[in-house]
Structures are given as structure tokens and as C-alpha cells.
Design a protein around this motif. Structure first.
Motif, PDB file in Angstrom:
ATOM      1  N   GLU A  70       0.901  -1.258  -0.104  1.00 26.78           N
ATOM      2  CA  GLU A  70       0.037   0.065   0.034  1.00 26.78           C
ATOM      3  C   GLU A  70       0.879   1.294  -0.078  1.00 26.78           C
ATOM      4  O   GLU A  70       0.753   2.280  -0.584  1.00 26.78           O
ATOM      5  CB  GLU A  70      -0.881  -0.061   1.083  1.00 26.78           C
ATOM      6  N   LYS A  71       1.919   1.204   0.869  1.00 29.93           N
ATOM      7  CA  LYS A  71       2.924   2.363   1.089  1.00 29.93           C
ATOM      8  C   LYS A  71       3.377   2.332  -0.522  1.00 29.93           C
ATOM      9  O   LYS A  71       3.980   3.705  -1.029  1.00 29.93           O
ATOM     10  CB  LYS A  71       3.753   2.375   2.011  1.00 29.93           C
ATOM     11  N   GLU A 120       1.308   3.955  -3.208  1.00 30.63           N
ATOM     12  CA  GLU A 120       1.118   5.655  -2.727  1.00 30.63           C
ATOM     13  C   GLU A 120       2.165   6.215  -3.130  1.00 30.63           C
ATOM     14  O   GLU A 120       2.246   7.219  -3.616  1.00 30.63           O
ATOM     15  CB  GLU A 120       1.056   5.638  -1.213  1.00 30.63           C
TER      16      GLU A 120
END
Length: 312
Positions: free
Chosen positions: A300-301, A304
Motif C-alpha cells: 500500500e505504501k 502511494e
């Protein structure tokens, strides 16, 4: 100034080419439900010719293409065998069960997308009043969840020999069949030769804005046409859409090798990035899977962070 975005999420992100837009604007049209749209007819004939089949049927999506084929091969309560990683099983909302009352029986997909012959044979039901009747085997080529792996002609022939022994039909989810043909340097018709029905997608990598084509015998396509209608897929002046599909088949299929080279280049570059794990040798077509291996950087990071840099 508009920021440039690099979008690597899917090959469905492709936009219609200028020649597609021109063809769509100039398309000759009629009522396709009445079988009177000349551009749709041309697309269906072209697809059937490219795949070595008698007839074709233009539908709105790959999901509809697969579902009309399942409904045309199977009756209520019949069983189909398919891989446990199959797109139909994972991503098509259980349409076979929800709409057709067709029972799915899964067997394990191998890393290269294949189903082992012994697993297929073990899943075929004997003639017993307690069991559903096995009618259909579904294959996927290329295989989305198995690194975009292509199924070769030799394997497909061996599956055909087995299904003939038991009287089963074969449907091929060939959404990316032209990717398989490009990767194997084999005509798409050879890869479709052994199956009873095949679906191809015009909007995955081929840049058409919408649509798939189902191909098979004339009698099969007529059954599929009825199934398309009950699903709400009867279109009117659909030649505007079919025109883009014709360009996809005549101009874009030969360019898929460029996608494959770019995918391999991406995988090799990702292999050099600390905290990422990828197997470049698994990349045979246009799909690249990789994992984050750094506990401080979750997937997820990572997504992003890429988004901030203009990469999706």
C-alpha cells in the motif's frame, strides 16, 4: 501544464487510436439485433477467420463473452471444470451459478496456468444419479493470475484428447489469446483449433474502447446469440463500436510483441530495486507481478509513493 501519468495498472487502460476514432466516426451501421449492422457482421467474420472458426458474435465485454459460452454449453445443474485461479472463477461475480445454475468444480492451476491432465480426469464425474453431469472444461489463455502465461498447442492437443474420451466440450477464455500467439510465435487459429468455443477481448492491449467476440460453430454461435439477448446484450447500431474492433484485429495484434518487450524490461528493472521481489523469467507476455519484501514498505505504501511520482 498537465502532468504526464505512467499508468501500469492494466492493459485495459489503452485508449482508442486515431485510426479507430476515424473508423468509428465513418462506420456504416444498422440494427444488430436484426442482424443488419454491416460493420458488426464484418467484425464477426474477421474474428472467426482469424481464429479458424465458422462464426463469431460481438458482445459487450469479456465477462459477457464467457457467460454466454457457459450458458450455451451447459444446462441448469450441469458442471464445468476450471482452474482455481481462473478469471471466470475469481472475477466474474459467479455468473455461471447466479445466472445459469451451472456448478463450478475447480482444480489447481499450475504456475504456468496449465491444469494437469490427471487433475482434470479425476474431476470428471462418473455416471451416477447423485452427481451433476460434467459438460464443460474451461481453459484460460493467456492466464491472468499465473503471470500471463500462454498455453501452447501441444498442451491444448493433449487436453483435447482427454476431453474427447469423456465427451466434454472445451471453452477457452482467450481474452488475451493474441498475446499468447505473439509470445509463442504461433497463429491464434492454431491455439483455438482444439476448443469448441473461444472468446477474445478487443479492449485488453488492443486499444478498442469496448467489446469482445465469441467464436465457434455456426450452431453454437446461434445459441450464444440467444444467451446474449437474455443477458441484455442485444445492441442496435453497434457498428460504431465494432469499427474499432476491426482496427484492433487488423492493426494492433502485431504490436503486442512491443508490450511483451516492455514488460520484460520492467521486470528486469524491478529486480534491481531493493525491497522488491520479482521473477523476470516468469514474464512471458504483458503481465508483471512483483512483491514488496521490506517490512517498512508495504504494498500500500509503495503504491502511494509511486502515485506521488505520477506512476499508477
Amino acid at each position: 501544464m498537465t502532468r504526464s501519468i505512467v499508468d501500469l495498472r492494466s492493459d485495459t487502460i489503452t485508449h482508442p487510436t486515431p485510426s479507430m476514432r476515424k473508423a468509428m466516426a465513418a462506420a456504416e451501421v444498422g440494427d444488430d439485433v436484426f442482424g443488419e449492422d454491416p460493420t458488426v457482421i464484418r467484425l464477426e467474420e474477421l474474428a472467426a477467420e482469424r481464429l479458424g472458426k465458422e462464426a463469431g458474435l460481438f458482445v459487450t465485454s469479456g465477462t459477457m463473452a464467457n457467460l454466454v459460452c457457459q450458458l450455451s454449453h451447459c444446462g441448469r445443474g450441469d458442471e464445468m471444470i476450471l482452474g482455481d485461479q481462473a478469471h471466470i472463477f475469481y472475477y466474474e461475480q459467479g455468473g455461471s451459478s447466479a445466472v445459469g445454475s451451472i456448478h463450478p468444480r475447480t482444480v489447481p492451476n499450475q504456475p504456468d496456468g496449465k491444469l494437469l491432465l490427471r487433475d482434470i480426469e479425476a474431476a470428471i464425474r462418473p455416471d451416477n444419479i447423485h452427481f451433476p453431469v460434467t459438460r464443460l472444461l474451461v481453459l484460460e489463455n493467456t492466464h491472468n493470475r499465473c503471470n500471463g502465461a500462454p498455453l501452447d498447442g501441444s498442451y491444448l492437443q493433449s487436453v483435447r484428447h482427454l476431453t474427447d474420451e469423456y465427451g466434454l466440450k472445451i471453452h477457452m477464455d482467450g481474452a488475451r489469446l493474441f498475446n499468447a500467439a505473439a509470445a509463442l510465435d504461433t497463429p491464434a487459429a492454431e491455439l483455438a483449433e482444439t476448443v469448441d468455443s473461444v472468446s477474445i477481448c478487443l479492449s485488453k492491449g488492443l486499444a478498442a474502447p469496448v467489446g469482445s467476440v465469441v467464436c465457434g460453430t455456426r450452431s453454437f454461435v446461434e445459441r450464444a446469440r440467444r444467451a446474449r439477448k437474455v443477458l441484455g446484450g442485444g445492441m442496435r447500431q453497434a457498428g460504431i463500436l465494432a469499427a474499432a474492433g476491426i482496427v484492433a484485429l487488423t492493426e494492433m495484434t502485431e504490436r503486442l510483441v512491443e508490450d511483451h518487450r516492455n514488460a520484460r524490461r520492467l521486470a528486469e528493472g524491478l529486480e534491481e530495486v531493493k525491497g522488491l521481489a520479482v521473477e523476470p523469467d516468469f514474464v512471458k507476455t504483458n503481465i508483471v507481478f512483483f512483491e514488496t519484501t521490506d517490512d517498512e514498505c508495504t504494498a500500500e505504501k509503495f503504491v502511494e509513493a509511486l502515485s506521488i511520482e505520477g506512476v499508477r
